[in-house]
Enzyme design. Structure first.
Site, PDB file in Angstrom:
ATOM      1  N   GLN A  26       0.747 -11.430  -3.547  1.00 18.63           N
ATOM      2  CA  GLN A  26      -0.655 -11.031  -3.479  1.00 18.63           C
ATOM      3  C   GLN A  26      -1.039 -10.372  -4.809  1.00 18.63           C
ATOM      4  O   GLN A  26      -0.238  -9.634  -5.367  1.00 18.63           O
ATOM      5  CB  GLN A  26      -0.772 -10.006  -2.349  1.00 18.63           C
ATOM      6  CG  GLN A  26      -2.126  -9.873  -1.754  1.00 18.63           C
ATOM      7  CD  GLN A  26      -2.106  -8.843  -0.635  1.00 18.63           C
ATOM      8  OE1 GLN A  26      -1.526  -7.767  -0.767  1.00 18.63           O
ATOM      9  NE2 GLN A  26      -2.742  -9.164   0.472  1.00 18.63           N
ATOM     10  N   HIS A  74      -4.461  -0.919  -5.900  1.00 23.13           N
ATOM     11  CA  HIS A  74      -4.912   0.298  -5.227  1.00 23.13           C
ATOM     12  C   HIS A  74      -5.574   1.182  -6.265  1.00 23.13           C
ATOM     13  O   HIS A  74      -4.936   1.553  -7.247  1.00 23.13           O
ATOM     14  CB  HIS A  74      -3.722   0.984  -4.539  1.00 23.13           C
ATOM     15  CG  HIS A  74      -3.166   0.136  -3.438  1.00 23.13           C
ATOM     16  ND1 HIS A  74      -2.111  -0.722  -3.617  1.00 23.13           N
ATOM     17  CD2 HIS A  74      -3.602  -0.035  -2.164  1.00 23.13           C
ATOM     18  CE1 HIS A  74      -1.900  -1.379  -2.485  1.00 23.13           C
ATOM     19  NE2 HIS A  74      -2.778  -0.994  -1.593  1.00 23.13           N
ATOM     20  N   HIS A 104      -8.281  -0.449  -1.528  1.00 25.33           N
ATOM     21  CA  HIS A 104      -7.271  -1.519  -1.553  1.00 25.33           C
ATOM     22  C   HIS A 104      -8.052  -2.778  -1.892  1.00 25.33           C
ATOM     23  O   HIS A 104      -9.051  -3.057  -1.244  1.00 25.33           O
ATOM     24  CB  HIS A 104      -6.632  -1.765  -0.190  1.00 25.33           C
ATOM     25  CG  HIS A 104      -6.066  -0.560   0.486  1.00 25.33           C
ATOM     26  ND1 HIS A 104      -4.728  -0.471   0.806  1.00 25.33           N
ATOM     27  CD2 HIS A 104      -6.637   0.584   0.942  1.00 25.33           C
ATOM     28  CE1 HIS A 104      -4.517   0.683   1.430  1.00 25.33           C
ATOM     29  NE2 HIS A 104      -5.645   1.333   1.526  1.00 25.33           N
ATOM     30  N   ASP A 162      -2.544  -7.720  -5.699  1.00 28.08           N
ATOM     31  CA  ASP A 162      -2.972  -6.512  -5.012  1.00 28.08           C
ATOM     32  C   ASP A 162      -3.344  -5.420  -6.009  1.00 28.08           C
ATOM     33  O   ASP A 162      -2.896  -5.449  -7.156  1.00 28.08           O
ATOM     34  CB  ASP A 162      -1.797  -6.033  -4.156  1.00 28.08           C
ATOM     35  CG  ASP A 162      -2.237  -5.216  -2.974  1.00 28.08           C
ATOM     36  OD1 ASP A 162      -3.455  -5.086  -2.761  1.00 28.08           O
ATOM     37  OD2 ASP A 162      -1.364  -4.717  -2.258  1.00 28.08           O
ATOM     38  N   ARG A 186       5.872 -11.517   5.836  1.00 28.06           N
ATOM     39  CA  ARG A 186       5.329 -11.191   7.157  1.00 28.06           C
ATOM     40  C   ARG A 186       5.947 -12.153   8.160  1.00 28.06           C
ATOM     41  O   ARG A 186       5.972 -13.366   7.938  1.00 28.06           O
ATOM     42  CB  ARG A 186       3.803 -11.305   7.168  1.00 28.06           C
ATOM     43  CG  ARG A 186       3.196 -10.256   6.248  1.00 28.06           C
ATOM     44  CD  ARG A 186       1.684 -10.235   6.262  1.00 28.06           C
ATOM     45  NE  ARG A 186       1.217  -9.256   5.284  1.00 28.06           N
ATOM     46  CZ  ARG A 186      -0.047  -9.067   4.941  1.00 28.06           C
ATOM     47  NH1 ARG A 186      -0.982  -9.817   5.488  1.00 28.06           N
ATOM     48  NH2 ARG A 186      -0.377  -8.158   4.055  1.00 28.06           N
ATOM     49  N   CYS A 228       0.791  -1.245   0.000  1.00 27.75           N
ATOM     50  CA  CYS A 228       0.000   0.000   0.000  1.00 27.75           C
ATOM     51  C   CYS A 228       0.816   1.284   0.000  1.00 27.75           C
ATOM     52  O   CYS A 228       0.636   2.121  -0.888  1.00 27.75           O
ATOM     53  CB  CYS A 228      -0.957   0.017   1.184  1.00 27.75           C
ATOM     54  SG  CYS A 228      -1.618  -1.556   1.667  1.00 27.75           S
ATOM     55  N   LYS A 254     -13.440  -2.795   6.017  1.00 27.79           N
ATOM     56  CA  LYS A 254     -13.125  -3.716   4.916  1.00 27.79           C
ATOM     57  C   LYS A 254     -14.239  -4.711   4.682  1.00 27.79           C
ATOM     58  O   LYS A 254     -15.099  -4.917   5.541  1.00 27.79           O
ATOM     59  CB  LYS A 254     -11.810  -4.446   5.190  1.00 27.79           C
ATOM     60  CG  LYS A 254     -11.840  -5.261   6.461  1.00 27.79           C
ATOM     61  CD  LYS A 254     -10.560  -6.064   6.654  1.00 27.79           C
ATOM     62  CE  LYS A 254     -10.682  -6.913   7.902  1.00 27.79           C
ATOM     63  NZ  LYS A 254      -9.718  -7.980   8.004  1.00 27.79           N
TER      64      LYS A 254
HETATM   65 ZN   LIG Z   1      -3.258  -1.824   0.217  1.00 33.76          ZN
END
Ligand SMILES: [Zn+2]
Length: 429
Positions: free
Chosen positions: A169, A173, A299, A171, A151, A122, A252
């Site tokens: 991921q 944005h 996100h 991902d 992580r 992010c 979320k």
């Molecule tokens: Zn994010």
């Protein structure tokens, strides 16, 4: 109140729940790792705990899923980006992760500075956003990234592919103007339904609201939550509310599925962020009258962690992945050595249609070759002898077909075309 577990062993309900939970977690980890290892998809090694070593067949699944998502993203106007993995602590201080997430980050010292392996993409998306002055005409701006994340999960909690330290991921944005948020959120929910339909899965949603350790102005939270609820209601999506279960910077929507055995899995999430990226990184765009305005950020991940997604898929299908995902889509089985050359010819015909085909040219007996292909859950087996090769024909055995099910004989081109169509349409059965 005490419950009897067995014999003379008694426990409180809480102890019993914990015991059952741990037993279930152990079972899940044994099975998710087990079937993947048996299918030669991946393995683990304690030189890197909690990180899968992907074998060629697992990597093929990986690339197939990635390709399908890329195709969806291109259609939806995403722009793919790639950001660094080693990032200064300064960025995490600004985003709030330093206070809220540091214990889960791998830290690196270099030349007197502290860096971390990124646990999420992010904050770096803001570096891209701020690389130019943005106009209201530039939005929505959708940045997707197959981000490689680390992580620092405690080693005791690691579990097969479903709880790992290293994962990628899918991902994205999406930066939008306030007037675009609703349409964008609805479109993202549509992306989720489409992607899950490729596997015959029906997503369920949970709407998670402001937690106690939330950052930022409560009024912004209320606004984000109201928008999220409105979007969920407008799509007629099936959802439950989970109070106080949002992230520290955004409410979320969590995506859940039930697998073939009725087990519930949490998959990916969608967040509406009015705070962490927009406020803390002071993002702006210039509106029609030349004024600086604050964008909103969504996100979103759809598969979530590709590692976890693949682990769950393998479980759900008990290893028998749909043709379009299967790492080997057909095995060609020559009956005797003199049939190998013909099998290689058919292999070339099928590969020219981008089918993933293997010839079993080993000196195993035919029945053994069939058993091996069945064990690997290959969708189609094609046995080739004198008659088939002479006629450029193939007798096709479908995975899971009953003994009495008639086997079809097809011409080589027809066979290749039929399988290519099944793969292209991403049919589940
Ligand atoms: Zn994010």
């Amino acid at each position: 109140m005490l419950q009897r577990i067995y014999g003379t062993v008694w426990a409180t309900q809480e102890q019993l729940d914990q015991y059952l939970w741990r037993r279930e977690a152990r079972r899940r980890s044994a099975t998710t790792a087990g079937s993947g290892v048996q299918l030669d998809l991946f393995s683990f090694n304690n030189v890197s705990p909690g990180s899968a070593f992907w074998h060629p067949k697992g990597q093929r699944i990986w690339r197939t899923l990635e390709g399908a998502m890329r195709e969806l993203q291109e259609r939806r106007g995403y722009q793919e980006v790639s950001t660094p993995i080693v990032v200064s602590e300064r960025l995490w201080q600004q985003s709030g992760h330093w206070d809220h997430y540091r214990d889960n980050m791998f830290l690196i010292e270099s030349e007197g500075q502290t860096f971390s392996l990124k646990p999420m993409n992010c904050p770096e998306a803001t570096v891209l956003y701020k690389s130019k002055v943005r106009s209201y005409r530039d939005l929505p701006l959708r940045y997707s990234e197959f981000g490689r994340l680390h992580r620092n999960e405690r080693s005791g909690t690691l579990s097969g592919l479903t709880r790992v330290r290293h994962f990628i991921q899918d991902d994205a944005h999406n930066f939008v103007r306030p007037d675009q948020l609703m349409a964008e959120l609805q479109a993202v929910l549509g992306e989720v339904s489409e992607a899950y339909s490729w596997f015959g899965l029906e997503p369920r949603f949970a709407f998670a609201t402001r937690p106690d350790d939330a950052i930022g102005d409560p009024a912004l939270w209320e606004r984000a939550e109201a928008l999220m609820k409105e979007a969920l209601d407008s799509t007629g999506a099936n959802y439950v509310v989970k109070p106080k279960d949002g992230t520290f910077y955004a409410p979320k929507i969590d995506i859940y599925i039930d697998d073939a055995l009725g087990r519930e899995w949490q998959m990916a999430t969608i967040q509406i962020d009015l705070l962490m990226l927009p406020e803390r990184f002071d993002l702006t765009y210039v509106d029609e009258s030349g004024q600086a305005q604050r964008p909103m950020a969504i996100h979103r991940a759809i598969y979530g962690s590709l590692e976890r997604f693949i682990g769950i898929l393998v479980e759900h299908f008990a290893g028998a992945l749909p043709l379009w995902v299967a790492p080997v889509q057909a095995v060609l089985i020559p009956i005797a050595d003199r049939h190998v050359a013909g099998a290689r010819e058919l292999e070339a015909v099928m590969r020219s249609r981008a089918l993933r085909v293997e010839v079993d040219a080993s000196d195993n007996r035919m029945q053994n070759k069939i058993r091996i292909a069945q064990g690997q859950k290959v969708p189609y087996m094609v046995v080739l002898g004198d008659r088939e090769i002479e006629a450029r024909a193939a007798t096709v055995r479908r995975r899971g077909a009953g003994k009495d099910e008639p086997q079809e004989t097809l011409g080589w081109d027809e066979l290749a075309e039929r399988l290519a169509t099944e793969a292209r349409e991403r049919r589940v059965t």
